[in-house]
Design a protein around this motif. Structure first.
Motif, PDB file in Angstrom:
ATOM      1  N   LEU A  19      89.051  60.902  79.067  1.00 30.42           N
ATOM      2  CA  LEU A  19      89.522  60.002  80.382  1.00 30.42           C
ATOM      3  C   LEU A  19      88.713  60.247  81.605  1.00 30.42           C
ATOM      4  CD1 LEU A  19      93.035  59.886  79.721  1.00 30.42           C
ATOM      5  CD2 LEU A  19      91.955  58.270  79.957  1.00 30.42           C
ATOM      6  N   ALA A  20      88.567  59.951  82.653  1.00 28.44           N
ATOM      7  CA  ALA A  20      87.332  59.825  84.307  1.00 28.44           C
ATOM      8  C   ALA A  20      88.108  61.212  84.369  1.00 28.44           C
ATOM      9  CB  ALA A  20      87.537  58.746  84.834  1.00 28.44           C
ATOM     10  N   ASP A  25      91.430  59.727  91.514  1.00 27.36           N
ATOM     11  CA  ASP A  25      90.821  60.000  92.879  1.00 27.36           C
ATOM     12  C   ASP A  25      90.943  59.078  93.164  1.00 27.36           C
ATOM     13  OD1 ASP A  25      90.879  62.571  92.199  1.00 27.36           O
ATOM     14  OD2 ASP A  25      88.734  62.695  91.745  1.00 27.36           O
ATOM     15  N   ASP A  26      91.018  57.539  93.632  1.00 23.91           N
ATOM     16  CA  ASP A  26      90.981  56.024  94.480  1.00 23.91           C
ATOM     17  C   ASP A  26      91.620  56.372  95.112  1.00 23.91           C
ATOM     18  OD1 ASP A  26      91.210  54.120  95.589  1.00 23.91           O
ATOM     19  OD2 ASP A  26      90.987  52.790  93.922  1.00 23.91           O
ATOM     20  N   PRO A  27      91.459  56.360  96.853  1.00 28.78           N
ATOM     21  CA  PRO A  27      92.857  56.893  97.451  1.00 28.78           C
ATOM     22  C   PRO A  27      94.046  55.546  97.611  1.00 28.78           C
ATOM     23  CG  PRO A  27      90.665  56.024  99.051  1.00 28.78           C
ATOM     24  CD  PRO A  27      90.321  56.198  96.870  1.00 28.78           C
ATOM     25  N   ALA A  28      93.282  54.381  96.573  1.00 27.48           N
ATOM     26  CA  ALA A  28      95.068  53.794  96.770  1.00 27.48           C
ATOM     27  C   ALA A  28      95.340  53.927  95.829  1.00 27.48           C
ATOM     28  CB  ALA A  28      94.038  51.799  96.567  1.00 27.48           C
ATOM     29  N   ASP A  31      98.404  59.972  94.952  1.00 27.08           N
ATOM     30  CA  ASP A  31     100.177  59.842  94.522  1.00 27.08           C
ATOM     31  C   ASP A  31     100.552  59.453  95.732  1.00 27.08           C
ATOM     32  OD1 ASP A  31     102.988  60.612  93.125  1.00 27.08           O
ATOM     33  OD2 ASP A  31     102.628  62.357  94.937  1.00 27.08           O
ATOM     34  N   HIS A  32     100.249  60.346  97.294  1.00 29.99           N
ATOM     35  CA  HIS A  32     100.278  60.246  98.414  1.00 29.99           C
ATOM     36  C   HIS A  32     100.563  58.711  98.591  1.00 29.99           C
ATOM     37  CE1 HIS A  32      96.064  60.534  99.110  1.00 29.99           C
ATOM     38  NE2 HIS A  32      96.586  59.767 100.562  1.00 29.99           N
ATOM     39  N   ALA A  33      99.674  58.238  98.631  1.00 30.21           N
ATOM     40  CA  ALA A  33      99.746  56.195  98.956  1.00 30.21           C
ATOM     41  C   ALA A  33     100.129  55.821  98.181  1.00 30.21           C
ATOM     42  CB  ALA A  33      98.104  55.722  98.256  1.00 30.21           C
ATOM     43  N   GLN A  34     101.005  55.840  97.071  1.00 35.67           N
ATOM     44  CA  GLN A  34     102.002  55.190  95.717  1.00 35.67           C
ATOM     45  C   GLN A  34     102.798  54.602  97.325  1.00 35.67           C
ATOM     46  OE1 GLN A  34     102.306  56.130  92.188  1.00 35.67           O
ATOM     47  NE2 GLN A  34     100.052  56.534  92.056  1.00 35.67           N
ATOM     48  N   PRO A  35     104.027  53.729  96.589  1.00 31.70           N
ATOM     49  CA  PRO A  35     104.833  53.093  98.150  1.00 31.70           C
ATOM     50  C   PRO A  35     106.143  53.741  97.715  1.00 31.70           C
ATOM     51  CG  PRO A  35     104.053  51.390  97.703  1.00 31.70           C
ATOM     52  CD  PRO A  35     103.200  52.655  97.213  1.00 31.70           C
ATOM     53  N   PHE A  36     106.494  53.623  96.266  1.00 35.50           N
ATOM     54  CA  PHE A  36     107.752  54.810  95.088  1.00 35.50           C
ATOM     55  C   PHE A  36     107.186  55.206  93.869  1.00 35.50           C
ATOM     56  CE2 PHE A  36     108.020  50.754  92.759  1.00 35.50           C
ATOM     57  CZ  PHE A  36     106.440  49.845  93.298  1.00 35.50           C
ATOM     58  N   ARG A  37     108.298  55.470  93.419  1.00 36.40           N
ATOM     59  CA  ARG A  37     108.026  55.889  92.246  1.00 36.40           C
ATOM     60  C   ARG A  37     108.173  54.708  91.355  1.00 36.40           C
ATOM     61  NH1 ARG A  37     111.642  60.834  91.302  1.00 36.40           N
ATOM     62  NH2 ARG A  37     112.629  59.248  90.039  1.00 36.40           N
TER      63      ARG A  37
END
Length: 137
Positions: A19-20, A25-28, A31-37
Motif C-alpha cells: 500500500l502506498a 494524502d490527497d486533500p480530497a 480525514d478533515h475533508a470528509q463530510p461525514f463518517r
C-alpha cells in the motif's frame, strides 16, 4: 523494525504490491475533508426522519429516536447542519420554535442510504453468522 517496515516486508514476501504510504494524502481524501463518517451511528436515522421534506421540531425527532439522548441528538443535528445536510430555523416566538429540515445536499444522501439499507437487508444473515462465528473463536 517499525510496524510500517515490517508490514512492507511481509507484503513483499507475499508477492503483493504494498500500500502506498501517501494513500490518504490527497486533500480530497483527508480525514478533515470528509463530510461525514461512513456508518455514522445516527445521521442515517435523522435523514429518514426528515426525508419527507417537512420541517420537524426537536421534540418530534425525539419520538422515533427515543433511545438517543438529547445531548447526542443535539450533537448529531449540529454536525449535520455544519456539513450542510440540514437547516436549523429559529422562529421568533415565545418560547422560540426551532425546526430542522433537509437541504438539497441532505436529500441527495437518501439514494445512497436506500442502497446501503437494501444491501444490509440482503446480507444481514451473513453478517449475523460472521459475528456469531467470530464470538465463538
Amino acid at each position: 523494525m517499525t510496524d510500517a517496515t515490517a508490514g512492507a516486508a511481509a507484503v513483499a514476501s507475499a508477492g503483493q504490491e504494498p500500500l502506498a504510504p501517501d494513500l490518504f494524502d490527497d486533500p480530497a481524501c483527508a480525514d478533515h475533508a470528509q463530510p461525514f463518517r461512513v456508518g455514522d451511528k445516527w445521521t442515517g436515522m435523522v435523514l429518514r426522519c426528515l426525508e419527507d421534506g417537512r420541517p420537524r421540531r426537536f421534540s418530534e425527532l425525539r419520538v422515533p429516536l427515543h433511545w438517543i439522548t438529547p445531548k447526542v441528538l443535539t450533537e448529531t443535528l449540529r454536525a449535520m447542519e455544519r456539513n450542510g445536510f440540514l437547516t436549523r430555523t429559529v422562529h421568533d416566538e415565545n418560547p422560540p420554535r426551532v425546526e430542522y429540515a433537509l437541504t438539497a445536499l441532505g436529500h441527495s444522501l437518501i439514494g445512497p442510504l436506500d442502497t446501503a439499507c437494501d444491501w444490509a437487508r440482503a446480507h444481514v444473515p451473513e453478517v449475523t453468522a460472521a459475528r456469531v462465528a467470530y464470538e465463538r473463536r
